[in-house]
Design an enzyme around this catalytic site. Structure first.
Site, PDB file in Angstrom:
ATOM      1  N   SER A 360       0.806  -1.221   0.000  1.00 35.71           N
ATOM      2  CA  SER A 360       0.000   0.000   0.000  1.00 35.71           C
ATOM      3  C   SER A 360       0.839   1.271   0.000  1.00 35.71           C
ATOM      4  O   SER A 360       1.908   1.323   0.616  1.00 35.71           O
ATOM      5  CB  SER A 360      -0.910   0.019   1.237  1.00 35.71           C
ATOM      6  OG  SER A 360      -1.780  -1.091   1.243  1.00 35.71           O
ATOM      7  N   HIS A 463      -7.435   0.207   5.996  1.00 30.03           N
ATOM      8  CA  HIS A 463      -7.087  -1.197   6.235  1.00 30.03           C
ATOM      9  C   HIS A 463      -7.191  -1.569   7.710  1.00 30.03           C
ATOM     10  O   HIS A 463      -7.605  -2.691   8.043  1.00 30.03           O
ATOM     11  CB  HIS A 463      -5.683  -1.484   5.701  1.00 30.03           C
ATOM     12  CG  HIS A 463      -5.612  -1.520   4.207  1.00 30.03           C
ATOM     13  ND1 HIS A 463      -6.243  -2.492   3.459  1.00 30.03           N
ATOM     14  CD2 HIS A 463      -5.008  -0.690   3.318  1.00 30.03           C
ATOM     15  CE1 HIS A 463      -6.029  -2.278   2.181  1.00 30.03           C
ATOM     16  NE2 HIS A 463      -5.282  -1.191   2.059  1.00 30.03           N
TER      17      HIS A 463
END
Length: 533
Positions: A360, A463
């Site tokens: 990410s 997340h």
């Protein structure tokens, strides 16, 4: 260089010639106007001016040739869509309103939405009247004794007033939302309307508009529940019109050409999208997955791993990009449900996959770092935050080699991070000297910097609220212009531990607790974030 570029386009042309679908995607992507989501604009109202015109209704090129629809006509059709109960009239009014809205000027769209929010809000006079009636009633017997006719009459009065109160607390514009939801193309139109509302709320703070947005968001959350969505594994065999949307809406790592697209949909890769039956052929959100032997440390190995490993050798599923296609669905967490569904599908299809992780970006890190550096330079010594350790300061000064990058480590870092072309990446000494402080401070940013008790970084918050833990920081993991601008090339792996997802999500939601690996915690255990004495 020109010869190399010519060869690159020749390879792409040869590829396209052999594939009619590729030609269709290339032509449509190159020639068709993109959504305003991707077009630059000077103001929120300018974003609204061309928003959604590329959809099924009409193209933006066609719209420019047509006269602007009269505001009063569109407003009248909106009113009719809410106020009448005759089905045939409602259908015509909804068609006229949804079509006419797109031809309004930005200013008239603003007026229309404000009119909807204020003139079709709930009737507070009626609400207060019903509340007074409710308060004036004698409370029924609550001792569990048999109630007589008089008691039953009192209960009936309560039920009647409460039913009327529930109806009165429903704004009239909810009727419009509900009727549009069941009308062909209406759900997409509602999403487009909310995108305009959000644009306006970025510029103005009007309570009635916030209430309008809140009501519409609640409705969309209900109508877009996972039970109403369909998961689809997007492949090269899907229609060119769908693949074109994947190219256009990819928000994390832009798809550079058709070969790149085919690689992302080929062996060792997956792309899954959530679709709604009312918006056919267009994913609401999609996620790209790489099947790998180990958790990826750089985006280069994910995007340019050629050839990929055999899928039966893979043990890790890496989520490296998740993109929403509808600005009007902002704040509606479809990604959480999409990730869980994809995990279930991949586990079922490939039992050899045992690790689920992300690679990410950290979009807010560089900007946060610059604010810390600026503050450190301006703040008096009594309150100065210690950003660099002595050995890090020395390494930075040695790496700068007496250049004009600065007379202190803080100045060197500032000048390096604000360089336009990221020239520092060409200096092995600077890259090496920056690694330790940048990784340590990045860990502090992800773990300790909070907003309302949650992670400041938007991707981290996404997340973590989904139940992931912070796994590993990766130095120089994204050397693209975007990656260097966002986070000096640093990326992070979030790990989804299947047996602990719900517990982690609850701990984060309730207490702001962030789960992290021992590797990650090693960066911050000795981090000196105190003020100078």
């Amino acid at each position: 260089m020109a010869a190399a570029k010519s060869k690159s386009w020749k390879r792409q042309f040869d590829f396209v010639v052999m594939n009619k679908k590729g030609l269709a995607i290339l032509m449509r992507t190159k020639m068709r106007p993109l959504s305003p989501t991707f077009a630059s604009s000077k103001s929120k109202l300018n974003q609204m001016q061309t928003s959604q015109l590329e959809g099924d209704k009409v193209s933006s090129q066609d719209a420019s040739l047509l006269p602007e629809r009269e505001f009063s006509q569109v407003r009248e059709s909106m009113h009719s869509a809410m106020s009448t109960n005759k089905t045939e009239i409602v259908d015509v009014a909804l068609d006229e309103f949804s079509e006419g809205y797109f031809f309004l000027s930005p200013e008239n769209r603003y007026k229309m939405l404000l009119s909807l929010a204020q003139e079709y809000d709930l009737n507070r006079t009626q609400v207060r009247k019903l509340m007074k009636q409710h308060l004036d009633l004698q409370l029924p017997n609550d001792k569990g004794e048999d109630s007589g006719h008089e008691e039953e009459g009192s209960l009936s009065a309560f039920y009647r007033i409460e039913r009327n109160l529930r109806q009165a607390l429903k704004p009239m514009y909810e009727v419009l939302f509900e009727r549009l939801n069941t009308h062909p193309g209406g759900l997409k139109f509602l999403s487009d309307i909310r995108a305009d509302i959000l644009c306006l709320l970025g510029d103005v703070n009007i309570a009635s508009l916030r209430a309008l947005d809140s009501h519409l968001k609640e409705k969309l959350i209900t109508w877009l529940s996972p039970a109403n969505l369909e998961l689809h594994n997007i492949t090269w065999d899907d229609p060119a019109s769908l693949l074109e949307k994947i190219v256009a809406y990819e928000a994390v790592h832009p798809i550079s050409n058709l070969i790149d697209l085919k690689r992302r949909l080929g062996i060792g890769r997956r792309c899954f999208g959530y679709f709604h039956p009312a918006i056919p052929g267009e994913p609401l959100i999609f996620i790209e997955v790489a099947l790998m032997k180990d958790v990826a440390a750089t985006i280069q190995e994910v995007l340019w791993d050629n050839p990929p490993i055999s899928e039966h050798e893979a043990s890790c599923a890496i989520f490296y990009s998740i993109s929403s296609t509808q600005p009007g669905l902002s704040g509606i967490n479809l990604g959480k449900f999409l990730i869980k569904r994809v995990v279930d599908v991949v586990k079922k299809d490939m039992p050899n996959i045992c690790v689920f992780a992300t690679l990410s970006p950290i979009p807010g890190y560089r900007q946060w770092m610059l604010s810390k550096l600026a503050s450190s330079e301006l703040t008096g010594s009594a309150f100065k935050e210690i950003l660099l350790r002595p050995e890090e300061e020395k390494a930075l000064m040695d790496a700068s080699g007496g250049s004009d990058l600065g007379s202190s480590g803080i100045e060197v870092m500032w000048n390096v991070l604000t360089s336009k072309n990221h020239e520092w990446t060409n200096s092995p000494n600077l890259v090496s000297a920056l690694r330790t402080p940048m990784m340590r401070l990045c860990a502090r940013y992800l773990m300790k910097e909070k907003k309302r008790g949650k992670a400041l970084d938007s991707v981290a918050n996404f997340h973590l609220q989904n139940g992931a833990m912070i796994g590993r920081l990766n130095w120089m993991a994204d050397r693209s212009q975007k990656g260097l601008t966002q986070s000096a090339g640093i990326m992070v792996n979030y790990i989804y531990r299947l047996d602990n997802i719900e517990d982690s999500a609850q701990a984060y939601q309730n207490e702001g607790h962030i789960e992290s690996s021992s590797d990650f915690r090693s960066y911050i255990e000795d981090d000196n974030g105190e003020k100078a004495d």
